[in-house]
Design an enzyme around this catalytic site. Structure first.
Site, PDB file in Angstrom:
ATOM      1  N   GLU A 313       1.011  -1.393   0.199  1.00 60.84           N
ATOM      2  CA  GLU A 313       0.082  -0.155   0.391  1.00 60.84           C
ATOM      3  C   GLU A 313       0.638   1.380   0.582  1.00 60.84           C
ATOM      4  O   GLU A 313       0.641   2.066   1.197  1.00 60.84           O
ATOM      5  CB  GLU A 313      -1.103  -0.060   1.433  1.00 60.84           C
ATOM      6  CG  GLU A 313      -1.360  -1.360   1.647  1.00 60.84           C
ATOM      7  CD  GLU A 313      -2.794  -1.165   2.122  1.00 60.84           C
ATOM      8  OE1 GLU A 313      -3.987  -2.046   2.376  1.00 60.84           O
ATOM      9  OE2 GLU A 313      -2.789  -0.663   3.953  1.00 60.84           O
ATOM     10  N   GLY A 315       1.594   5.141  -0.845  1.00 63.82           N
ATOM     11  CA  GLY A 315       0.986   6.663  -1.492  1.00 63.82           C
ATOM     12  C   GLY A 315       2.418   7.385  -1.179  1.00 63.82           C
ATOM     13  O   GLY A 315       1.975   7.633  -2.166  1.00 63.82           O
ATOM     14  N   TYR A 360       5.556  16.635  12.480  1.00 69.08           N
ATOM     15  CA  TYR A 360       7.047  15.534  12.865  1.00 69.08           C
ATOM     16  C   TYR A 360       8.701  15.996  12.969  1.00 69.08           C
ATOM     17  O   TYR A 360       9.511  15.097  12.514  1.00 69.08           O
ATOM     18  CB  TYR A 360       7.029  14.614  11.920  1.00 69.08           C
ATOM     19  CG  TYR A 360       5.695  14.058  11.317  1.00 69.08           C
ATOM     20  CD1 TYR A 360       4.669  13.687  12.587  1.00 69.08           C
ATOM     21  CD2 TYR A 360       4.941  14.801   9.890  1.00 69.08           C
ATOM     22  CE1 TYR A 360       3.605  12.634  12.342  1.00 69.08           C
ATOM     23  CE2 TYR A 360       3.367  14.233  10.646  1.00 69.08           C
ATOM     24  CZ  TYR A 360       3.091  13.387  10.909  1.00 69.08           C
ATOM     25  OH  TYR A 360       1.557  12.300  10.957  1.00 69.08           O
ATOM     26  N   CYS A 387       0.385  32.491  12.939  1.00 64.55           N
ATOM     27  CA  CYS A 387       0.394  33.319  14.183  1.00 64.55           C
ATOM     28  C   CYS A 387       0.915  32.375  15.318  1.00 64.55           C
ATOM     29  O   CYS A 387       0.102  31.383  16.315  1.00 64.55           O
ATOM     30  CB  CYS A 387      -0.349  34.392  14.791  1.00 64.55           C
ATOM     31  SG  CYS A 387      -0.020  35.213  16.380  1.00 64.55           S
ATOM     32  N   TYR A 417       0.768  14.547   1.769  1.00 60.72           N
ATOM     33  CA  TYR A 417       0.390  14.590   3.698  1.00 60.72           C
ATOM     34  C   TYR A 417       0.499  16.619   3.681  1.00 60.72           C
ATOM     35  O   TYR A 417      -0.073  16.735   4.764  1.00 60.72           O
ATOM     36  CB  TYR A 417       0.885  13.743   4.052  1.00 60.72           C
ATOM     37  CG  TYR A 417       1.112  12.692   3.802  1.00 60.72           C
ATOM     38  CD1 TYR A 417      -0.176  11.687   4.735  1.00 60.72           C
ATOM     39  CD2 TYR A 417       1.803  11.801   3.497  1.00 60.72           C
ATOM     40  CE1 TYR A 417      -0.149  10.268   4.845  1.00 60.72           C
ATOM     41  CE2 TYR A 417       2.099  10.425   3.923  1.00 60.72           C
ATOM     42  CZ  TYR A 417       1.018   9.763   4.659  1.00 60.72           C
ATOM     43  OH  TYR A 417       0.584   8.417   4.321  1.00 60.72           O
TER      44      TYR A 417
END
Length: 480
Positions: A313, A315, A360, A387, A417
């Site tokens: 899978e 992506g 991350y 801000c 993402y």
């Protein structure tokens, strides 16, 4: 411009050519034209920015298609050598739109979704439901019913309670639903803690030592067909050994299940990494595919098992390198720090269009996109307009010292993402997504306007929505 900063990433060095494009970071079509402008998919950055505005997500269709095709062929070739078949799913969570779904399915991939919304996009784009896999650690009853009613090819059961829920939904629909059981192999990627999804203390899947027990429970339901086990060991993984070790552990449980009845397949998930900076060196997908299949064959031979059909899978590795985000520079600021100075280059987007740096501590690269420069490289931090002190787009990069207001910056490897995690923080509209191919561009996801945001706020008077605008017109009450 010299810097004495102590927190510069170890792999970042001043480039010999501050205008150069590191090949592994950009779509294959990317280059500079005679005027020094960045060109992607046959269109230069200045033309794209003038036509669609900035920030702007740009996706190279041929790059996405080529990566989908190359990935499928890599796993098909490795599987054929192992005497088995393979299904490659596109992991829609990376970036899902009707256009992207059509690209990947036309290149022979199935589609993996994890919510009712993603399922609706895949079905709306015309995907054969039998080529859809449905994930999710907390699927609602309505989502399960929708997936069963649509006839999805497989539902990944993520917890013990879902066995009964999916079985009941299938029984009500008069269907025999194909399912996989997600397990945790105890192997996880050497990556950011939040990306490592196969260690035991996490929300996904069930413990591997319960696989035989729960597999038997699944088989006890007439409305369910047990396909096999599923495991996902993490994200942004550059090499095959982690997948190989996980496969070895899964095969032990696979063998135990096979002793009771045939188990036709094994799904080893995705998580193949891409290059975000010049320091990143992911293995070619062909090498990864061969490494995983070799491990599966060896594990099956050791246990006297036939090699099962496999599924994967990916992506990010398909859509990530196809994307480039364009920004316009606003302000430049030098801040004294650590005996040196930090050069802040502010752009007109930020964490609302790319949350990965804040979430991350992800590293990205950037290049001047509207021109080239003969100026010396200056260590810079590209930040957004929000801000929030953590509103960082590129933590550290060498940009020309003369980068200034009005210049365009391009950040590569933003196809995965970034749009998926985008938000309206500070009431900033989300940018459009534009697909480029052979000198043509088309919007595949419409950008938002401030009017779009105001229209959802039911606490505003209709006149406020009707007359909302930016700049002097808003102050003067002139209709937008």
């Amino acid at each position: 411009m010299a810097s004495a900063l102590s927190d510069v990433p170890s792999g970042l060095v001043a480039p010999d050519d501050v205008n150069g494009l590191v090949p592994q970071l950009w779509p294959e079509s990317a280059h500079r034209d005679a005027a020094g402008r960045l060109v992607v998919g046959g269109l230069d950055a200045a033309t794209l920015a003038a036509r669609f505005g900035t920030p702007l997500y740009v996706v190279d269709e041929d790059e996405a298609r080529g990566r989908a095709r190359r990935t499928r062929l890599a796993f098909e070739s490795a599987a054929a050598a192992a005497g088995t078949d393979v299904t490659v799913y596109y992991a829609g969570k990376a970036f899902l739109s009707g256009a992207v779904v059509r690209w990947v399915t036309e290149e022979g991939l199935a589609v993996d979704v994890c919510t009712g919304g993603e399922l609706a996009v895949a079905l709306g784009a015309g995907v054969d439901p039998a080529r859809i896999g449905f994930h999710g650690n907390n699927k609602s009853l309505a989502e399960i019913d929708a997936a069963v009613a649509a006839g999805v090819g497989a539902i990944v059961i993520d917890s013990e309670i879902e066995i009964e829920r999916v079985a009941a939904a299938a029984a009500r629909a008069g269907r025999r639903q194909r399912v996989r059981l997600r397990v945790n192999s105890g192997v996880h990627a050497s990556t950011h803690e939040f990306l490592a999804t196969a260690h035991e203390d996490q929300k996904f899947g069930v413990s591997l030592d319960r696989a035989a027990e729960l597999g038997a429970r699944i088989r006890g339901h007439e409305s369910l067909e047990f396909l096999g086990l599923h495991c996902h060991i993490g994200s942004q993984i550059f090499e095959a050994p982690g997948f190989a070790e996980s496969a070895s552990r899964l095969l032990a449980a696979h063998a135990e299940l096979s002793a009771a009845a045939p188990v036709p397949e094994l799904n080893l998930g995705g998580g193949f990494g891409i290059a975000y900076t010049a320091a990143d060196s992911p293995q070619p997908i062909e090498d990864i595919a061969r490494g995983i299949l070799d491990a599966v064959v060896a594990g099956c031979r050791e246990r006297g098992l036939p090699v099962p059909k496999l599924a994967f899978e990916p992506g990010r590795s398909i859509i990530g390198p196809a994307g480039v985000t364009l920004y316009t520079v606003g302000t430049i600021k030098a801040v004294p720090i650590d005996g040196g100075e930090r050069r802040y280059v502010s752009v007109d987007g930020g964490m609302s269009d790319n949350a990965r740096t804040a979430l991350y501590e992800a590293q990205y690269s950037a290049r001047l996109a509207s021109r080239t420069s003969a100026a010396a490289p200056a260590l810079s931090r590209v930040v957004g307009k929000h801000c929030e002190s953590g509103d960082i787009v590129v933590d550290a990069e060498y940009l020309p010292a003369d980068t200034g207001p009005g210049d365009l910056l391009a950040v590569p490897a933003t196809g995965a993402y970034c749009w998926s995690l985008s938000s309206n923080y500070n009431h900033v509209p989300r940018p459009p997504v534009v697909a480029v191919r052979e000198g043509s561009a088309r919007v595949i996801v419409r950008g938002e306007t401030i009017d779009d945001l105001l229209a959802r706020d039911l606490g505003l008077e209709p006149t406020a929505i009707d007359t909302a605008a930016t700049g002097d017109a808003a102050t003067e009450g002139t209709p937008a």
